[in-house]
Design a protein around this motif. Sequence first.
Motif, mmCIF file in Angstrom:
data_model
loop_
_atom_site.group_PDB
_atom_site.id
_atom_site.type_symbol
_atom_site.label_atom_id
_atom_site.label_comp_id
_atom_site.label_asym_id
_atom_site.label_seq_id
_atom_site.Cartn_x
_atom_site.Cartn_y
_atom_site.Cartn_z
ATOM 1 N N ALA A 76 0.770 -1.304 0.167
ATOM 2 C CA ALA A 76 0.079 -0.145 -0.172
ATOM 3 C C ALA A 76 0.880 1.224 0.000
ATOM 4 N N SER A 77 1.816 1.221 0.672
ATOM 5 C CA SER A 77 2.731 2.488 0.893
ATOM 6 C C SER A 77 3.571 2.656 -0.441
ATOM 7 N N ILE A 78 4.121 1.877 -1.124
ATOM 8 C CA ILE A 78 4.591 1.954 -2.352
ATOM 9 C C ILE A 78 3.719 2.448 -3.563
ATOM 10 N N GLY A 79 2.581 1.689 -3.417
ATOM 11 C CA GLY A 79 1.444 1.976 -4.315
ATOM 12 C C GLY A 79 0.885 3.386 -4.057
ATOM 13 N N ALA A 80 0.975 3.943 -3.071
ATOM 14 C CA ALA A 80 0.558 5.367 -3.094
ATOM 15 C C ALA A 80 1.402 6.043 -3.555
ATOM 16 N N ARG A 81 2.761 5.673 -3.289
ATOM 17 C CA ARG A 81 3.943 6.719 -3.658
ATOM 18 C C ARG A 81 4.183 6.605 -5.246
ATOM 19 N N LEU A 82 3.730 5.573 -6.050
ATOM 20 C CA LEU A 82 3.542 5.298 -7.390
ATOM 21 C C LEU A 82 2.459 6.077 -7.779
ATOM 22 N N ARG A 83 1.278 6.217 -7.398
ATOM 23 C CA ARG A 83 0.129 6.945 -7.970
ATOM 24 C C ARG A 83 0.447 8.417 -7.881
ATOM 25 N N SER A 84 1.163 8.789 -6.803
ATOM 26 C CA SER A 84 1.448 10.325 -6.542
ATOM 27 C C SER A 84 2.574 10.679 -7.834
ATOM 28 N N ALA A 85 3.423 9.860 -7.563
ATOM 29 C CA ALA A 85 4.419 10.166 -8.725
ATOM 30 C C ALA A 85 4.143 10.117 -10.272
ATOM 31 N N TRP A 86 3.011 9.354 -10.418
ATOM 32 C CA TRP A 86 2.510 9.254 -11.630
ATOM 33 C C TRP A 86 1.511 10.610 -12.012
ATOM 34 N N ALA A 87 0.835 11.055 -11.050
ATOM 35 C CA ALA A 87 0.146 12.224 -10.823
ATOM 36 C C ALA A 87 0.735 13.230 -11.434
ATOM 37 N N SER A 88 2.117 13.427 -11.044
ATOM 38 C CA SER A 88 2.737 14.537 -11.517
ATOM 39 C C SER A 88 3.853 14.579 -12.343
ATOM 40 N N ALA A 89 3.942 13.082 -13.009
ATOM 41 C CA ALA A 89 5.046 12.837 -13.912
ATOM 42 C C ALA A 89 4.930 13.635 -15.165
ATOM 43 N N PRO A 90 5.958 14.525 -15.584
ATOM 44 C CA PRO A 90 6.052 15.179 -16.584
ATOM 45 C C PRO A 90 6.127 14.250 -17.948
ATOM 46 N N ALA A 91 5.831 14.576 -19.023
ATOM 47 C CA ALA A 91 6.068 14.143 -20.248
ATOM 48 C C ALA A 91 7.622 14.261 -20.572
ATOM 49 N N LEU A 92 8.156 13.166 -20.356
ATOM 50 C CA LEU A 92 9.807 13.385 -20.280
ATOM 51 C C LEU A 92 10.412 13.427 -22.017
ATOM 52 N N GLU A 93 11.004 14.256 -22.401
ATOM 53 C CA GLU A 93 11.658 14.344 -23.726
ATOM 54 C C GLU A 93 13.043 13.750 -23.576
#
Length: 219
Positions: free
Chosen positions: A67-84
């Motif tokens: 649950a902890s790492i899942g929450a961190r992944l979802r948070s990181a995904w929500a703010s992930a930029p489109a990396l060129e």
Amino acid sequence: MSADEPRISLLGTSALLFDAPGPTELDTQRRIWALAEEAAHWPEIREAVPGMNNVMLSFKRPPGSLASIGARLRSAWASAPALELEGRLIELPVVYGGEGGPHVADVVAHTGLSLDDIAEIHSAPIYHVYALGSHPGYCYLGGMDQRIATPRRKTPTLRIPGGAVSIGGGQTGVSASPGPSGWNTIGSTEMHFFDPASDPPALLRPGDSIRFRIAAVIR
């Protein structure tokens, strides 16, 4: 969980798979690259491997709480930029049809297009390398024209050669070494994609691009 939310699945006890929501598109894939780059620096992560619309994370040791790492992944995904990613454009001469394209007749039958049309449509776009996988040096490509999309074969082929250019559903790819495949092989190229003696051993990496060039069409 809705279709707009990412999906997280355990892979045994030592890894997990993060699937991004939505279709496989370049902007989404660029966010996948950004997520993989960030997660690779987390202390419990051994490796972060971007795939097609997903990221596989392997752990240094089994996590105490998903649950902890899942929450961190979802948070990181929500703010992930489109990396060129800075990449190279590589041209691949392809012989369409003939002995190197044993399944092109099936693609012709499914699409209703001629072999010449298929070669023209397949070689028109610039394809982005989304991810490496399946076998060493193999690249998953995005950007194929959906007019030539063809379902995977009901019975896989036990062995296709390295350099086989194939279509599987809405994707295309080039085999880096001989092996089995469920895709429809429409042509061949002589380019070598993997050399264990080279550094790096794989010719392509995410961010690179491919342009197929018609070397010949054999009926």
